[in-house]
Design an enzyme around this catalytic site. Structure first.
Site, PDB file in Angstrom:
ATOM      1  N   HIS A 172       0.830  -1.199   0.000  1.00 39.59           N
ATOM      2  CA  HIS A 172       0.000   0.000   0.000  1.00 39.59           C
ATOM      3  C   HIS A 172       0.868   1.254   0.000  1.00 39.59           C
ATOM      4  O   HIS A 172       2.014   1.250   0.447  1.00 39.59           O
ATOM      5  CB  HIS A 172      -0.932   0.018   1.232  1.00 39.59           C
ATOM      6  CG  HIS A 172      -0.259   0.456   2.491  1.00 39.59           C
ATOM      7  ND1 HIS A 172      -0.188   1.772   2.898  1.00 39.59           N
ATOM      8  CD2 HIS A 172       0.394  -0.254   3.447  1.00 39.59           C
ATOM      9  CE1 HIS A 172       0.458   1.854   4.034  1.00 39.59           C
ATOM     10  NE2 HIS A 172       0.833   0.644   4.386  1.00 39.59           N
ATOM     11  N   CYS A 173       0.294   2.300  -0.548  1.00 40.07           N
ATOM     12  CA  CYS A 173       0.850   3.641  -0.394  1.00 40.07           C
ATOM     13  C   CYS A 173      -0.301   4.508   0.112  1.00 40.07           C
ATOM     14  O   CYS A 173      -1.121   4.045   0.914  1.00 40.07           O
ATOM     15  CB  CYS A 173       1.457   4.147  -1.697  1.00 40.07           C
ATOM     16  SG  CYS A 173       0.335   4.129  -3.103  1.00 40.07           S
TER      17      CYS A 173
END
Length: 1042
Positions: free
Chosen positions: A392-393
């Protein structure tokens, strides 16, 4: 985005709470004390704080004195609000709202507690701060969430909550904050409906405490109560677009397309839905007031798609910061590993998950490529542990998506375009920034270069776009790859034959390609680049058809195929047998030969149908005949092939020198193990089985007694390098030309007792014997004769005592195999047969009919007549046709024997000493035994022999010592070819023809029940072996003709 952990502390409300709730159980005091010491962690975005279900995990505790720099003043406000609550109550969500007063700060707070039956009960509090720097707050509104609660979007950047006749409108300060509030409120309403909370019931009684604490200014209370009349503080749509007309459905389609693009490019923490709508109106150049509800619904749909993690692979999720903070969702999806590709987002549950951080910003100048290797290993760690990894970012659009694309490229060998499209299909909002796309393109080139180095050097070029897993090249899985390698297996007329080679297909020229050529391109025609085989095979076709005996035509249904059986073998061997370019004149030969070497002898368990197809393909690609190519080309091919480097597979020493006490059955079981990882790419000759030509002859003498052998009596072959694939299973009548019985019988007998790598002494025998296995299986199986196996055991025990004598014969016979690839096997075989026909010390063995047929077990390019005229009469009288299929002509080889007398033993010595990829030569420099260093029976050790080989090869190739030395060091990196100090300084060695003569006599004597031959004088043997012609090295023209 921040993770903030706050400490609960005693508040003045604790005493009043305890007094007003005296009916609680006595144990509540302990629970209250426990709550006082608990830490509370919150997942924060701009304008919202979400409580993380982390409890008192010590790993998650953080000090409030060092708040996250991206959290703003929310942590201080949150700490003040926590102190306002009862000890048993928790804040689930706090969302910052807009206010008509610019200096005031307002929060909608979702507070929950556990009810009487351990059920969750939720209320909404309106909390006011007089200013951003205020250290105190007041309550201005309390709203119970009953079971009839409904939530609606107001279309102007906010939502309304209506319950029990009351309605309030809340306008969060950002899209992300509104999305967080909607999710939490939706779950709270579901709980209220499930437990049927209604006014007047026992639920939500505790809300009276907060109602009694309402102490905000009247202006603030009025603002909370008059929310339905509150106009947004945001400016209205520009007047420029007021009078523009709209068209319903067309406009909605444009809204969907442009809204997604805007939301993917905006920071949803810093914009409101009204600002997004204004930007949408500017881009569409129209007023969208009547589409406010549609825009809000589409916005929520897009937020929901961005919020849900995307399952890219079975072990890999791609998501956003919201997914990383949703503990319930993480645990429900089986995620144990989290790859955080941000600098601004914290690890939310460090005590529960394994984290790996790539701390970068979403900027085009960010060097993300440097982190992809560690990310690859982290994701594969989750895969190995049968778990799942969330990458994830902030939004799951650029940084994390680029990392997942890079992972797919490396893990599955996909090109950038395929990996990007695949991830885009799984997560539609994927859009790496321009800098990351450039890095992905660069990463694709790095991976391609790595494939060229590590994979394509020893692997056949795939014929399709399927992914080549490493396990596909193991012996256990090669059978499964048969369909991919042979595209036309279901062709009934020519199974296993590519369309371009089938008689009905287009006649494409068969070429060799360079190592740098990615595809086999027939139209390339540069000098020294492609070698067409058509001209090389025409003369061989004509010559073989003319020299084939009439009796063989009776056996073969199609007379032309008898020549093609040998004709196409040159193409197959040159295409799949060699390893390294020797000179610029023939780089393709070695490059294509090396592709086949690792696969030699691995096709043991193919089904009957597939092997029948392979057999037909083999018969159409067999060519051992002479090649009408230029002299220099043939010489370069000869010495280029013979000097190839073997890939670094498991050493064949175990195959060459097993214990002498082993039985034939033991070796049989060991070599037939399909899971064995030791794969011999060259035929290995055990010291105690070097008399296998005699075993062939003995079994041939019993041919009339046992006409055929069933499939149970046969075993698969391990073919030498240069052979493509063994053909073991049966085929239909007429599928392949049936070989002569003179080769059929020995293969039947010896295949039962000998290891597969020892049955055949040159590739031509391999091809014919494999074909005869097929025809043998079509015949009925009579009773097995145990006598040959008994004789073979005798051979095993007798020959185990003469490893030194026979080691030179092993080298000589291995040189035959390599020479045959270069088209010189006929002359070399004739010379060996002539030497073996000289007088020996064991006339009794020569009188045996098996010895008389020893030479016939080394066939001569498709011709089945005996090799020496002195043995022809006896062979012709004793050997009767099997089924009327074979009759021998004792005089057909006399002209060819005269032709081979031009070759001297010095030349054969040179060829024999030329390094091959056998286990003996490849292990010389690593051996420290006395046999390798010291002389044996007056002859130099193996190290000195190898020095002689290298110097001879350099001289015949016209090279100096320094030039090939540099080249060999580059080859050493790939093929483990190491030079020692003795490699370049060696004395002239004596002829190896004498060695083969010694070994031949040892073979004859070992066929007797007791070892009767004493060691012979090497000098005397050298005299009897004939002439020495050093002028052969001085005459390049004669070498060229060979």
């Amino acid at each position: 985005m921040a993770l903030v952990t706050l400490q609960r502390s005693p508040t003045p409300s604790a005493a009043s709470s305890s007094a007003s709730n005296s009916e609680l159980e006595a144990g509540s005091d302990e629970e209250r004390k426990l709550n006082l010491s608990l830490s509370e962690s919150f997942f924060m975005v701009k304008g919202a704080a979400l409580f993380l279900q982390q409890g008192n995990s010590p790993q998650g505790q953080r000090s409030l004195q060092h708040p996250h720099k991206h959290a703003g003043d929310l942590p201080q406000h949150l700490q003040v609000m926590i102190n306002l609550l009862r000890c048993e109550d928790r804040i689930k969500l706090a969302v910052r709202l807009e206010s008509v007063w610019t200096d005031r700060v307002r929060y909608m707070v979702v507070v929950y507690t556990s009810g009487r039956q351990d059920t969750e009960e939720n209320i909404l509090l309106g909390v006011d701060f007089s200013s951003k720097e205020s250290k105190s707050c007041t309550i201005g509104m309390v709203l119970r969430l009953w079971s009839d609660t409904k939530i609606h979007l107001d279309g102007d950047g906010g939502f309304s909550v209506s319950t029990a006749g009351r309605m309030h409108i809340f306008k969060p300060v950002s899209v992300q904050a509104m999305w967080s509030a909607l999710q939490v409120l939706h779950k709270a309403c579901e709980v209220a409906r499930r437990h049927n909370y209604f006014p007047g019931g026992v639920a939500l009684i505790w809300a009276t405490y907060y109602e009694s604490c309402i102490s905000s200014e009247q202006s603030c209370i009025n603002e909370w109560n008059a929310m339905q009349d509150l106009e947004s503080t945001r400016p209205d749509s520009p007047a420029l677009f007021v009078d523009k007309p709209t068209e319903g459905e067309r406009t909605e389609r444009l809204i969907k397309a442009k809204l997604r693009s805007i939301m993917m490019s905006q920071d949803l923490e810093n914009v409101t839905s009204k600002e997004i709508r204004n930007e949408l109106e500017k881009q569409m150049n129209c007023n969208l007031k009547e589409f406010k509800e549609f825009i809000d619904n589409e916005m929520l749909l897009i937020l929901g798609q961005m919020d849900k993690p995307s399952l890219i692979f079975d072990h890999l999720y791609l998501g956003s910061e919201w997914n990383a903070s949703n503990l319930e969702e993480l645990q429900g999806s089986g995620v144990d590993y989290i790859l955080n590709v941000t600098r601004e987002i914290d690890n939310f549950f460090p005590g529960l998950f394994a984290y790996h951080n790539i701390r970068v910003y979403d900027e085009e100048t960010t060097d993300l490529l440097a982190h992809w290797n560690e990310a690859y290993h982290f994701i594969n760690k989750a895969k190995r542990n049968h778990s799942k990894c969330l990458v994830h970012c902030k939004m799951g659009v650029s940084r994390s998506a680029s990392t997942v694309i890079a992972y797919a490229m490396k893990e599955f060998g996909w090109p950038l375009e395929k990996a990007y499209n695949y991830v885009k299909q799984k997560r539609s909002i994927t859009r790496p920034n321009a800098g990351f796309m450039r890095q992905l393109s660069e990463y694709e080139g790095i991976l391609d270069a790595s494939k060229q180095r590590h994979n394509k050097l020893w692997r056949q070029q795939p014929t399709d776009d399927t992914i080549a897993e490493p396990s596909e090249f193991l012996p256990e899985t090669l059978d499964g790859a048969l369909d991919a390698q042979l595209p036309c297996l279901d062709d009934t007329t020519h199974p296993g034959l590519p369309r371009s080679l089938a008689p009905g297909g287009p006649a494409l020229p068969c070429c060799f390609r360079r190592l740098s050529d990615p595809l086999l391109l027939p139209h390339h025609d540069e000098t020294g680049g492609l070698v067409h085989l058509e001209d090389l095979e025409k003369d061989a076709l004509l010559e073989e058809e003319e020299s084939q005996p009439v009796e063989v035509h009776k056996l073969v249904q199609h007379p032309q195929e008898g020549a093609r059986l040998c004709e196409k073998d040159v193409k197959r061997k040159l295409e799949f047998g060699n390893s390294k370019p020797r000179s610029d004149s023939l780089p393709q030969v070695e490059e294509l030969e090396k592709d086949g070497s690792p696969r030699t002898g691995r096709w043991r368990r193919a089904s009957t149908q597939l092997d029948r197809s392979l057999l037909d393909q083999e018969n159409l690609n067999n060519n051992n005949s002479k090649r009408s190519c230029p002299d220099d080309l043939e010489r370069d091919a000869m010495f280029g092939i013979l000097s190839k480097v073997k890939p670094p597979y498991t050493s064949c020493a175990d195959c060459m020198y097993p214990t002498a006490g082993g039985t034939p059955e033991a070796y049989m079981e060991r070599h037939e193990d399909p899971s064995s990882s030791a794969i011999c790419t060259q035929p290995t000759f055990l010291p105690h089985v070097t008399s296998s030509p005699m075993a062939h002859a003995s079994s041939r003498s019993r041919a009339p007694e046992r006409p055929a052998s069933g499939p149970a009596n046969t075993s698969p072959f391990l073919l030498p390098a240069g052979s493509r694939k063994p053909d073991v299973s049966g085929s239909g009548a007429g599928a392949a030309p049936e070989p002569p019985a003179s080769l059929l019988e020995p293969s039947r007998e010896t295949s039962k007792a000998l290891p597969k790598s020892l049955q055949l002494k040159n590739p031509h025998c391999d091809k014919n014997a494999a074909n005869m296995e097929v025809s043998a299986k079509e015949e009925p199986s009579p009773k097995k004769d145990p006598k040959p196996a008994k004789d073979l055991r005798l051979l095993f025990s007798n020959e185990a005592e003469k490893p030194t004598t026979n080691s030179y014969l092993m080298q000589h016979q291995e040189s035959i195999i390599q020479l045959q690839k270069a088209g010189l096997v006929r002359k070399h075989t004739k010379e060996l047969e002539r030497l073996k026909s000289l007088p020996s010390d064991s006339p009794a063995a020569c009188r045996d009919s098996a010895t008389c047929r020893l030479e016939a077990s080394i066939p001569e390019e498709g011709s089945q007549e005996p090799a020496h005229p002195a043995l022809c009469s006896q062979a012709g009288s004793e050997e009767q046709p099997v089924g009327g299929t074979l009759q021998k002509s004792p005089t057909s080889t006399l002209p060819r024997l005269d032709h081979t007398s031009n070759f001297s033993k010095d030349f054969l010595k040179t060829v024999c000493y030329t390094p091959t990829s056998s286990s003996i030569s490849s292990n010389l420099t690593r051996s420290s035994s006395s046999d390798s260093i010291h002389s044996v029976r007056g002859k130099p050790g193996l190290v000195k022999q190898r020095a002689q080989e290298i110097e001879t090869r350099l001289r015949l190739a016209g090279l100096t010592v320094s030039s090939p030395l540099k080249r060999s060091h580059s080859l050493a990196k790939l093929g483990s070819l190491n030079f020692s100090t003795e490699d370049l300084s060696s004395e002239a060695d004596t002829s190896t023809i004498a060695d083969s003569q010694d070994a031949k006599c040892g073979l004859s004597s070992s066929f007797l029940p007791e070892p009767q031959s004493a060691p012979r004088d090497p000098a005397a043997t050298s005299k009897s072996s004939g002439k020495s012609a050093p002028e052969h090295l001085k005459s390049p023209s004669r070498v060229n003709k060979s």
